[in-house]
Design a protein around this motif. Structure first.
Motif, PDB file in Angstrom:
ATOM      1  N   LEU A  12      -2.582  18.032 -55.455  1.00 14.36           N
ATOM      2  CA  LEU A  12      -3.971  18.795 -55.905  1.00 14.36           C
ATOM      3  C   LEU A  12      -3.867  20.329 -55.782  1.00 14.36           C
ATOM      4  O   LEU A  12      -3.645  20.548 -54.407  1.00 14.36           O
ATOM      5  N   ILE A  13      -3.797  20.964 -56.778  1.00 19.41           N
ATOM      6  CA  ILE A  13      -3.781  22.468 -56.509  1.00 19.41           C
ATOM      7  C   ILE A  13      -5.411  22.949 -56.281  1.00 19.41           C
ATOM      8  O   ILE A  13      -6.016  22.787 -57.453  1.00 19.41           O
ATOM      9  N   ASP A  15      -6.837  26.576 -56.436  1.00 18.52           N
ATOM     10  CA  ASP A  15      -6.907  27.996 -56.529  1.00 18.52           C
ATOM     11  C   ASP A  15      -7.859  28.503 -57.857  1.00 18.52           C
ATOM     12  O   ASP A  15      -7.629  27.715 -59.118  1.00 18.52           O
ATOM     13  N   ILE A  21      -1.921  29.070 -60.320  1.00 21.67           N
ATOM     14  CA  ILE A  21      -1.687  27.720 -60.846  1.00 21.67           C
ATOM     15  C   ILE A  21      -0.732  27.509 -61.745  1.00 21.67           C
ATOM     16  O   ILE A  21      -0.089  26.423 -61.699  1.00 21.67           O
ATOM     17  N   SER A  22      -0.217  28.321 -62.568  1.00 25.03           N
ATOM     18  CA  SER A  22       0.706  28.393 -63.629  1.00 25.03           C
ATOM     19  C   SER A  22       2.000  28.228 -62.798  1.00 25.03           C
ATOM     20  O   SER A  22       2.834  27.487 -63.288  1.00 25.03           O
ATOM     21  N   ASN A  25       2.283  24.941 -60.913  1.00 24.23           N
ATOM     22  CA  ASN A  25       2.333  23.696 -61.792  1.00 24.23           C
ATOM     23  C   ASN A  25       3.894  23.623 -62.441  1.00 24.23           C
ATOM     24  O   ASN A  25       4.462  22.634 -62.672  1.00 24.23           O
ATOM     25  N   VAL A  35       0.576  16.282 -60.924  1.00 24.93           N
ATOM     26  CA  VAL A  35      -0.198  17.549 -60.692  1.00 24.93           C
ATOM     27  C   VAL A  35      -1.652  17.620 -61.045  1.00 24.93           C
ATOM     28  O   VAL A  35      -2.095  17.309 -62.323  1.00 24.93           O
ATOM     29  N   VAL A  37      -5.376  19.883 -60.749  1.00 22.39           N
ATOM     30  CA  VAL A  37      -6.060  21.251 -60.466  1.00 22.39           C
ATOM     31  C   VAL A  37      -7.492  21.196 -60.255  1.00 22.39           C
ATOM     32  O   VAL A  37      -8.140  20.633 -61.159  1.00 22.39           O
ATOM     33  N   GLU A  39     -10.325  24.450 -59.773  1.00 18.37           N
ATOM     34  CA  GLU A  39     -10.563  26.021 -59.684  1.00 18.37           C
ATOM     35  C   GLU A  39     -11.471  26.427 -58.503  1.00 18.37           C
ATOM     36  O   GLU A  39     -11.479  27.677 -58.449  1.00 18.37           O
ATOM     37  N   ARG A  47     -12.726  16.027 -57.380  1.00 24.39           N
ATOM     38  CA  ARG A  47     -11.529  15.421 -57.756  1.00 24.39           C
ATOM     39  C   ARG A  47     -11.258  14.503 -56.692  1.00 24.39           C
ATOM     40  O   ARG A  47     -10.723  13.128 -57.283  1.00 24.39           O
TER      41      ARG A  47
END
Length: 222
Positions: A12-13, A15, A21-22, A25, A35, A37, A39, A47
């Motif tokens: 889990l990102i 950010d 993120i890009s 990922n 992955v 995400v 925000e 999540r």
């Protein structure tokens, strides 16, 4: 926690910066991680209500709930507390890092992100998580074995107590009333001792056979 293979591991990102993120990922998908995400911190917590990742990459500076506060919220939940959290931050001073570790983070990656460093730290903490999961399994197995041994000891004490009491009672009668006993009385007391001893022996053999069977089953399971 998913620990079976790298392809099954979920990251889990958290950010709020699209470029970060890009980049993350891209790095993670190259290694076949799943992955997710978020925000911001609030979205990350939502999540986690649905999916439990194997690791979380947490930005420190975010609008609203900071990464530090989000991590503290995560660690307060027993179902999420063991998920490793790696902080991502442009801050590299000692105070910031201490705050991150105190909130429950396991590591700090300084921005700008370096691909090889990100890969190495994620791989290291996933391996640590695997080892911790295996260790926990072993602890649970040992606890179960201890429980079995305690129940076995209780069974032994219960099943042998009565025949031993018969032997002791017969011998006490023989000791205190020996002069008054007839041959028939003596024979009866001897029979009680023999029968009780045979019962003890049979019980012990049965318990040992059961213990050996359980031991073999445990070895096969491992």
């Amino acid at each position: 926690m998913n620990i079976n293979s790298e392809a099954q591991e979920t990251i889990l990102i958290v950010d709020d910066t699209p470029d970060n993120i890009s980049l993350l990922n891209h790095i993670l998908e190259q290694h076949q991680y799943r992955v997710l995400v978020a925000e911001n911190g609030e979205t990350a917590l939502r999540r986690l209500e649905i999916v439990r990742p194997d690791i979380i990459l947490m930005d420190v500076m975010m609008p609203g709930m900071s990464g530090i506060e989000t991590t503290m919220r995560i660690k307060q939940n027993p179902e999420w507390a063991s998920i490793p959290v790696i902080f991502l931050s442009a801050l590299d001073d000692i105070e910031s890092k201490l705050s991150g570790f105190e909130s429950g983070g396991v590591d700090f990656i300084t921005k700008p992100l370096v691909t090889k460093e990100v890969e190495a730290r994620i791989r290291t903490h996933l391996e640590i998580a695997r080892l911790q999961a295996k260790l926990q399994e072993r602890i649970q197995e040992k606890d179960a074995l201890i429980g079995q041994l305690e129940r076995f000891a209780h069974t032994v004490a219960h099943d042998i107590r009565n025949p031993i009491a018969g032997i002791l009672g017969a011998m006490e009668t023989f000791r205190t009333l020996s002069a008054e006993l007839t041959d028939s009385d003596r024979d009866e007391l001897i029979n009680i001792v023999v029968l009780s001893a045979n019962q003890c022996e049979a019980t012990i053999k049965s318990l040992l056979a059961d213990a050996e069977e359980r031991l073999l089953e445990g070895r096969k399971a491992n």
